[in-house]
Design a protein around this motif. Structure first.
Motif, mmCIF file in Angstrom:
data_model
loop_
_atom_site.group_PDB
_atom_site.id
_atom_site.type_symbol
_atom_site.label_atom_id
_atom_site.label_comp_id
_atom_site.label_asym_id
_atom_site.label_seq_id
_atom_site.Cartn_x
_atom_site.Cartn_y
_atom_site.Cartn_z
ATOM 1 N N MET A 5 2.676 -0.162 4.130
ATOM 2 C CA MET A 5 1.572 0.597 2.896
ATOM 3 C C MET A 5 0.686 1.279 3.704
ATOM 4 S SD MET A 5 1.089 -2.558 0.380
ATOM 5 C CE MET A 5 1.171 -3.852 1.458
ATOM 6 N N LEU A 10 -3.128 3.249 -0.897
ATOM 7 C CA LEU A 10 -3.777 1.799 -1.211
ATOM 8 C C LEU A 10 -4.950 2.119 -2.036
ATOM 9 C CD1 LEU A 10 -2.868 -0.381 1.650
ATOM 10 C CD2 LEU A 10 -2.065 -0.710 -0.714
ATOM 11 N N LEU A 223 2.550 -0.065 -3.328
ATOM 12 C CA LEU A 223 2.958 -1.458 -3.222
ATOM 13 C C LEU A 223 4.353 -1.491 -2.957
ATOM 14 C CD1 LEU A 223 0.580 -3.554 -5.614
ATOM 15 C CD2 LEU A 223 -0.108 -2.632 -3.426
ATOM 16 N N ILE A 224 4.944 -2.359 -1.985
ATOM 17 C CA ILE A 224 6.304 -2.601 -1.692
ATOM 18 C C ILE A 224 6.886 -3.445 -2.552
ATOM 19 C CG2 ILE A 224 7.892 -3.466 0.253
ATOM 20 C CD1 ILE A 224 5.650 -2.850 2.024
ATOM 21 N N THR A 226 9.384 -6.036 -4.007
ATOM 22 C CA THR A 226 9.993 -7.255 -3.310
ATOM 23 C C THR A 226 11.097 -7.961 -4.195
ATOM 24 O OG1 THR A 226 8.090 -8.591 -4.231
ATOM 25 C CG2 THR A 226 7.904 -8.010 -2.093
ATOM 26 N N PHE A 231 6.209 -7.288 -6.892
ATOM 27 C CA PHE A 231 5.795 -6.358 -5.735
ATOM 28 C C PHE A 231 4.927 -6.941 -4.781
ATOM 29 C CE2 PHE A 231 6.529 -3.375 -9.158
ATOM 30 C CZ PHE A 231 7.113 -2.187 -8.761
ATOM 31 N N CYS A 232 4.544 -6.657 -3.658
ATOM 32 C CA CYS A 232 3.777 -7.360 -2.510
ATOM 33 C C CYS A 232 2.319 -7.130 -2.911
ATOM 34 C CB CYS A 232 4.103 -6.949 -0.977
ATOM 35 S SG CYS A 232 3.405 -5.179 -0.903
ATOM 36 N N ARG A 233 1.721 -8.066 -2.415
ATOM 37 C CA ARG A 233 0.129 -7.834 -3.086
ATOM 38 C C ARG A 233 -0.584 -6.641 -2.384
ATOM 39 N NH1 ARG A 233 -2.880 -13.644 -2.504
ATOM 40 N NH2 ARG A 233 -2.416 -14.244 -4.646
ATOM 41 N N HIS A 234 -1.358 -6.166 -3.122
ATOM 42 C CA HIS A 234 -2.362 -5.029 -2.435
ATOM 43 C C HIS A 234 -3.260 -5.913 -1.636
ATOM 44 C CE1 HIS A 234 -5.764 -2.166 -1.896
ATOM 45 N NE2 HIS A 234 -5.071 -1.448 -2.416
ATOM 46 N N PRO A 235 -3.427 -5.306 -0.077
ATOM 47 C CA PRO A 235 -4.313 -6.244 0.891
ATOM 48 C C PRO A 235 -5.621 -6.703 0.416
ATOM 49 C CG PRO A 235 -3.061 -4.131 2.136
ATOM 50 C CD PRO A 235 -2.850 -4.177 0.363
ATOM 51 N N GLY A 322 3.049 -5.945 4.004
ATOM 52 C CA GLY A 322 3.328 -6.877 3.079
ATOM 53 C C GLY A 322 4.291 -8.038 3.185
#
Length: 444
Positions: A5, A10, A223-224, A226, A231-235, A322
């Protein structure tokens, strides 16, 4: 090659429902406007009379969801600003983004992190789930598998995303029309109930009805994916989560002291390892416990925030990939992780299971069962009807209470249930208890 990402996407300032994209004027960016939209909303105001930990407290010094949310947003703002400066120094931030913008994003996401919680705290979530699990099959047999999962693992986070993005909360598509960056930072669990990578935890971020909106937010912020519905979390979620954990762990015990469930010395001994140097003579002479608690909290907060920020920046690459699975507190340097872990453990054993609290939560189950019995029977009747004349007088009155336009004749049962849960989750503790007594003839 591992997908990555990037902060450019983001931190997208585009708004859900408009695709308008502009960071905004200096001093009040679109991210700052997100905070304003949330804090002026009716849903946020109602948090004033919603349980934080202690249901329906008689002591006005005890935290409600509203005061908790404000405190989490303050810590979130500090974390966002400090991380923003660190990333700016590294050259990681896009040209149009200032550290203050990142602070505003985290602050807004933290402000609304509990906005979808039903009355009576987590007991309310369990009560809703249990009602649909135990319901007569006539209420659930027409639901799809994914729809059934939404209701039987009902989650305040998914309700919150619905509230923030649903057209009923605004004149136009997109609900409050928050920026994609803020919405993604709010999404602690960016997956559906059916697509959850951790089904045993019963945590998810969007109902099936709003999952397309979650996908839109994920796509806009990069977001990636999964899984089919994950999806993966936003940082920045990790900063919101850390701010919440800090408040939960420390403030719960402060409330315990206020309610005389915990001795002040217990809290003092818990915090002492995180305080460098000797406490001043003024502290030892002070007799007011509230002032002593404020002093102790202030002494540890600076070091705690520094440790969390360092942990975030140190793991930036994994966060952007991610793949990071930890939480910031777990890898923060110093004694802070142990402090928060001990505080949470103590709270669960000594405060969460306090007898009076348990008694009130048992009552909460009864109140919500009464409400759902009445409202879901109405939903079934409205779903099965073909004309207004098919709806009974009682169901008609319930429909007026919730809103006739929100419960059209013959509407899908799943949609009607979500409208009911909108109404119930929006109730304050007091209102839910009072309405349940009115409906039930005063038996609760």
């Amino acid at each position: 090659m591992t997908a990555m990402m990037n902060w450019q996407k983001l931190l997208s300032p585009a708004r859900l429902g408009t695709r308008h994209s502009s960071v905004g004027a200096f001093g009040r960016s679109d991210f700052h406007k997100d905070y304003d939209r949330i804090i002026f909303s009716a849903a946020f105001r109602r948090l004033q009379r919603k349980t934080q930990v202690h249901p329906l407290p008689e002591n006005d010094n005890v935290h409600t969801r509203l005061t908790h949310s404000l405190e989490v947003s303050c810590i979130g703002r500090s974390l966002g600003l400090m991380v923003g400066h660190k990333l700016h120094e590294k050259g990681s931030l896009p040209d149009a983004i200032e550290p203050d913008h990142m602070a505003a994003i985290v602050q807004a996401a933290a402000l609304c992190h509990d906005i979808g919680n039903p009355p009576f705290g987590h007991a309310g979530e369990y009560a809703v789930r249990q009602w649909f699990i135990d319901a007569d099959p006539i209420f659930t047999e027409k639901l799809g598998k994914e729809q059934f999962a939404d209701l039987t693992t009902y989650e305040g986070n998914a309700q919150g995303f619905r509230l923030l993005t649903n057209k009923r909360t605004g004149l136009y598509d997109g609900g409050m029309r928050l920026t994609y960056a803020t919405l993604a930072s709010f999404l602690k669990y960016p997956w559906s109930a059916a697509g959850s990578p951790f089904p045993q935890k019963k945590k998810f971020g969007a109902f099936q009805k709003e999952f397309a909106l979650l996908e839109e937010v994920a796509d806009a912020t990069g977001l990636i994916r999964t899984g089919d519905q994950a999806f993966c979390r936003h940082p920045l979620v990790y900063l919101v989560e850390a701010a919440d954990d800090v408040c939960y762990a420390l403030i719960d015990i402060e409330d315990g002291v206020e309610l005389e469930l915990v001795e002040f010395e217990t809290l003092e001994n818990m915090l002492r390892p995180c305080i460098e140097g000797d406490l001043p003579a003024e502290y030892h002479r002070e007799q007011n416990i509230s002032r002593k608690i404020s002093f102790l909290r202030g002494k540890i907060m600076s070091g705690l925030l520094d440790a969390l920020v360092d942990a975030f920046v140190r793991n930036e690459e994994e966060l952007l990939a991610g793949v990071w699975k930890g939480d910031l507190l777990a890898c923060a340097d110093g004694p802070y992780n142990e402090l928060i872990a001990n505080a949470k453990s103590f709270s669960e054993k000594q405060i969460i299971l306090n007898r009076r609290k348990v008694q009130i939560e048992v009552g909460a189950f009864a109140h919500l069962e009464t409400l759902l019995d009445t409202f879901c029977k109405t939903a079934l009747e409205v779903h099965q009807a073909t004309t207004e004349a098919d709806v009974s007088y009682r169901a008609g009155r319930v429909r007026e209470l919730i809103g006739n336009d929100a419960m059209p004749i013959g509407a899908p049962l799943y949609d009607l249930y979500l409208v009911i849960l909108d109404y119930v989750s929006g109730m304050t503790d007091d209102f839910a208890a009072r309405l349940a007594r009115d409906i039930g003839g005063g038996q609760h």
